[in-house]
Design a protein around this motif. Sequence first.
Motif, PDB file in Angstrom:
ATOM      1  N   THR A   1       0.814  -1.217   0.000  1.00  0.00           N
ATOM      2  CA  THR A   1       0.000   0.000   0.000  1.00  0.00           C
ATOM      3  C   THR A   1       0.848   1.268   0.000  1.00  0.00           C
ATOM      4  OG1 THR A   1      -0.197  -0.221   2.406  1.00  0.00           O
ATOM      5  CG2 THR A   1      -2.018  -1.066   1.069  1.00  0.00           C
ATOM      6  N   ALA A   2       1.999   1.233   0.680  1.00  0.00           N
ATOM      7  CA  ALA A   2       2.870   2.415   0.713  1.00  0.00           C
ATOM      8  C   ALA A   2       3.519   2.660  -0.635  1.00  0.00           C
ATOM      9  CB  ALA A   2       3.939   2.243   1.793  1.00  0.00           C
ATOM     10  N   LYS A   3       3.869   1.619  -1.341  1.00  0.00           N
ATOM     11  CA  LYS A   3       4.532   1.785  -2.630  1.00  0.00           C
ATOM     12  C   LYS A   3       3.547   2.266  -3.705  1.00  0.00           C
ATOM     13  CE  LYS A   3       8.127  -0.989  -3.471  1.00  0.00           C
ATOM     14  NZ  LYS A   3       9.192  -0.182  -2.905  1.00  0.00           N
ATOM     15  N   VAL A   4       2.307   1.795  -3.625  1.00  0.00           N
ATOM     16  CA  VAL A   4       1.304   2.217  -4.602  1.00  0.00           C
ATOM     17  C   VAL A   4       0.817   3.629  -4.311  1.00  0.00           C
ATOM     18  CG1 VAL A   4      -1.041   1.763  -5.421  1.00  0.00           C
ATOM     19  CG2 VAL A   4       0.592  -0.111  -5.205  1.00  0.00           C
ATOM     20  N   GLY A   5       0.590   3.952  -3.050  1.00  0.00           N
ATOM     21  CA  GLY A   5       0.102   5.272  -2.668  1.00  0.00           C
ATOM     22  C   GLY A   5      -1.409   5.347  -2.692  1.00  0.00           C
ATOM     23  N   ALA A   6      -1.970   6.095  -1.753  1.00  0.00           N
ATOM     24  CA  ALA A   6      -3.420   6.158  -1.562  1.00  0.00           C
ATOM     25  C   ALA A   6      -4.161   6.629  -2.802  1.00  0.00           C
ATOM     26  CB  ALA A   6      -3.745   7.060  -0.373  1.00  0.00           C
ATOM     27  N   ALA A   7      -3.552   7.458  -3.625  1.00  0.00           N
ATOM     28  CA  ALA A   7      -4.234   7.983  -4.813  1.00  0.00           C
ATOM     29  C   ALA A   7      -4.616   6.871  -5.782  1.00  0.00           C
ATOM     30  CB  ALA A   7      -3.352   9.006  -5.516  1.00  0.00           C
TER      31      ALA A   7
END
Length: 539
Positions: free
Chosen positions: A413-419
């Motif tokens: 999730t951190a690598k993809v990013g919330a956007a």
Amino acid sequence: MDPDHPRAEAIAVDGNRILAVGSGAEIAALAGPETRRIDAAGATVLPGLTEAHLHIFSGAAGLSQLQLAQVHGLEALREALAGYAAENPEASLLICKGADYNLFGPGISTTRQLLDQAMADRPVILIAGDHHTAWANTAALELAGILQGAETAVGTEVVMGEDGTATGELREFDAYMLVMRHRNSGGRENLGMTGSEPGVEVTPEQWEEDLETMRRGLAYCASFGFTSLHNMDGNLYQLKLLRELENRGQLISRIEVPFHLTPGMTAEALETASQMAVEFNSDRLRSGRVKMFMDGVIDSGTAVMVEDYADQPGWKGEPLHQAEVFNAICIEADRRGLQISVHAIGDGAVRRVLDVYEAAQKANGPRDSRHRIEHIEVIHPDDIPRVKELGVIYSMQPSHPPGAMDFPLIPWTAKVGAARWPYAFPVAALRDLGVPICFASDWPVADIDPMRSVHAAMTRKPWREDHPDNSVTLQQALKYYTHGGAFAGFDEGRLGSLKPGMLADIVVMDRDLEALAPEEVDSAHAAVTICDGTVIWQA
């Protein structure tokens, strides 16, 4: 799974075909004195399940290797390795499967130095659950001669530390196979994963050993209710093993094995794929599909993204195939009438695959190709309608979304990013457009148990309240594991539903699935598995 007759009390099988479906009294009247009767005792009876994405040989081989999915922390790893080493005193390399990216704790990188603290005197390699990253201790790196680094293919890497030596992290197959080739077997259990054939002559003893591995894998799949398997790695060697089992009457389920076209190959290699499609085309064993990888995985930063990784500005990942070569391969494969399956994780990889499927349609004209994209962990919103427009099948693994089953939220999730979270594993968006969906596990990347995946799909929660709800109903999940898998394999005319004239591939569960709460579905198991009218597994 028959919309014209969705429910029944009983089913009659004659030979390898379904004779009738109806009430208990109607079906009982068809029975003769020698008829075998199976009382499901009110439990659910379904079409035989299709495992639409697995790696049969490596999964079966892994059943005898150390599994680390539930192992976390140095002390737990040290204890597990000690027992494994004692059981395998002659092993030149201790191979462990299912290692967590957070093995030593959130945010702590696995290094050779940490692995040396767990075991330093014997070569050890840990392979991540997704099979795209591995970690080796110092002894294993020295055995492979790569402690000082090594050149590998584009998109793969022997990660180096600031001290000029390898950290122990090996990204993608080409990198960790440098270590794997030093195990006693020569790495035969991973031949399909790399698309290669045995580099040396296989002895009669090894041949029988590999046949037993394949038998063990088929039986294991049958124990979960699977009657059809779509293998996602392939070579001629695996096909020959399976044909030998078929000749011996031991190929208990249906299986399709593709031609694995690896980076570095060109369109000329497709002649082999076409030959495999002709040579292997029986009722239970066939080829006719091409499998490729466009990228790696998000966790290791090897997936290809449209925009930069959220935690690594300036990095989008590198595609594994050059665009011009990849286009030529897919256009030629489509012209030959071969089905195409491409592993595409990041939204950039998904876009590249959609682009080439569109190019193939323009070059060759539209047809019922049923080309597939395997995984689609992230998709760009502009590309969502293109999946439907191009007739692409979404091969989805409910076990893969972080937090849904066994995979952790971090680092994904951190690598993809919330956007980009709203466009992750987009079941709802593609389902609502009418995109064909099939469910699978990607075993041994994830647990093959279909009821665990059904549970994960039904109970999946958005990571934020304002994001799409990608959960599914029980009926939808079962459809994707039955009719969805059959459709993906061009088999919906003979498999995937229970109605007269269809092949008798059936699974009897051990309880009524509809009587279970969503949170309890994973407690259900197969009780009887029937393929081609023959009981192939019984609890």
